[in-house]
Design a protein around this motif. Structure first.
Motif: not given
Length: 378
Positions: A317-326, A343-362
């Motif tokens: 989640l900290r990395l997501v914030v940095l990705a947004d600022r960059l 970057l993110f595990s399969e479990e993370m990409l299926k969890g409740g913060y999934r949208k944030k992680y996909f946004r960071a990857i994008s």
């Protein structure tokens, strides 16, 4: 962005104190930076970030296969046009969007005074939100734009009552990525919005989904309106369908480079930083996320070696914030190690913060594509 904003690469007014800055002959290091951000800077920076400084409704290119995108532009243009007058404005007896005239007692508006943009990542919600800010007929000091995190940081820096006083004179408040996954912060900001609505401030927001509520084809409108309860009547939800525009019709992002090529590119690029990825993740844990924007001040590129999967959700989640600022600041990211889609595990990409992680990857993938020009041809 306001006319007082610094030129790219220059030190802004109230520039944070940076400890351990690198010399001109060597790359900078994010890990050597310990920014301190004064409260007045938090207020002054509540404008669209550099990436969205020049966007307008006219520069938003709707997908012809997604009529909801064209409809969203139409509605938002009308919404901005209705914000021409506010309490205290010289109106010659005419009523503005909120039903105010000179010397008159405020009356409730006939319709919603807020809009909520509902859609997946990469459909242009932030572009449209920033376009609304630019199109609203008010001085930059009378309208505010920030992420949910930046707004909660402002409350923390100024206190609740002072934040209410600071923003009550605004014509418009735009909140990007309303974080519905933190109940405490959601209640705090909902209380703040209630006070601002009473003062006649127009609202616009985009939102994430609640943990465990994200499913294919289902977005956050119902969750958002339920969370803000009494305010829900003031919002019109606009659904924006579509695929991720950041990669629409573009070539695949470049594969990660070797450590040596990344290091050479960092040394050859003025204003670039160079850090070991695991060390950077450790450093982010020691810097409050409200300071991640200041952490990137003046950088022309971020170079990372040894990219690997993040070890836990707090780090992710900290990395997501940095990705947004960059991404907001259009700072290209050149990396070695694993590609960003790992970057993110399969479990993370299926969890409740999934949208944030996909946004960071994008966003990181888009920045990696931008960074390809930094690597010399072998």
């Amino acid at each position: 962005m306001s006319s007082s904003s610094p030129a790219p690469g220059s030190a802004p007014s109230g520039h944070p104190l940076i400890a351990g800055a690198a010399s001109e002959s060597a790359p900078l290091s994010l890990c050597a930076r310990e920014p301190h951000v004064p409260a007045d800077r938090l207020v002054a920076e509540m404008v669209p970030p550099p990436r969205f400084d020049s966007v307008r409704f006219s520069t938003y290119i709707p997908d012809p296969n997604q009529p909801s995108q064209t409809e969203a532009v139409r509605v938002l243009e009308g919404f901005a046009g209705g914000l021409g007058e506010t309490p205290g404005a010289a109106s010659g007896g005419r009523r503005g969007f909120f039903g105010f005239g000179r010397g008159r007692t405020p009356k409730p508006p006939a319709g919603p005074r807020g809009v909520y943009l509902d859609g997946g990542y990469g459909v242009g919600k932030t572009h449209l939100l920033a376009s609304l800010w630019h199109a609203t007929p008010a001085e930059p000091s009378r309208k505010a734009f920030g992420t949910f995190v930046e707004l909660t940081n402002l409350v923390g820096a100024l206190g609740f009552q002072q934040t209410v006083r600071t923003l009550s004179g605004h014509r418009l408040l735009c909140i990007d990525e309303f974080e519905l996954d933190d109940p405490g912060d959601t209640v705090l900001v909902s209380s703040l919005l209630a006070r601002l609505v009473e003062a006649g401030v127009a609202l616009a927001a985009t939102s994430n989904t609640l943990p465990g509520k994200l499913g294919e084809g289902r977005f956050a409108a119902a969750d958002f309106l339920r969370e803000i309860q009494g305010l829900s009547a003031h919002f019109r939800a606009l659904r924006i369908d579509g695929e991720d525009y950041r990669h629409r019709g573009l070539p695949e992002a470049p594969a990660p480079y070797s450590d040596d090529r990344v290091t050479r590119a960092a040394r050859a690029t003025e204003g670039a930083s160079l850090d070991d990825f695991p060390a950077l993740l450790d450093h982010l844990a020691r810097v409050h996320p409200s300071r991640y924007g200041a952490l990137t001040d003046g950088l022309t590129a971020v170079c990372l070696t040894g990219v690997r999967p993040v070890p836990d959700q707090s780090t992710a989640l900290r990395l997501v914030v940095l990705a947004d600022r960059l991404y907001d600041r259009e700072v290209p990211v050149l990396a070695s190690g694993l590609p960003f889609d790992r970057l993110f595990s399969e479990e993370m990409l299926k969890g409740g913060y999934r949208k944030k992680y996909f946004r960071a990857i994008s966003r990181l993938t888009a920045l990696a594509r931008d960074a390809a020009r930094l690597v010399e041809t072998p």
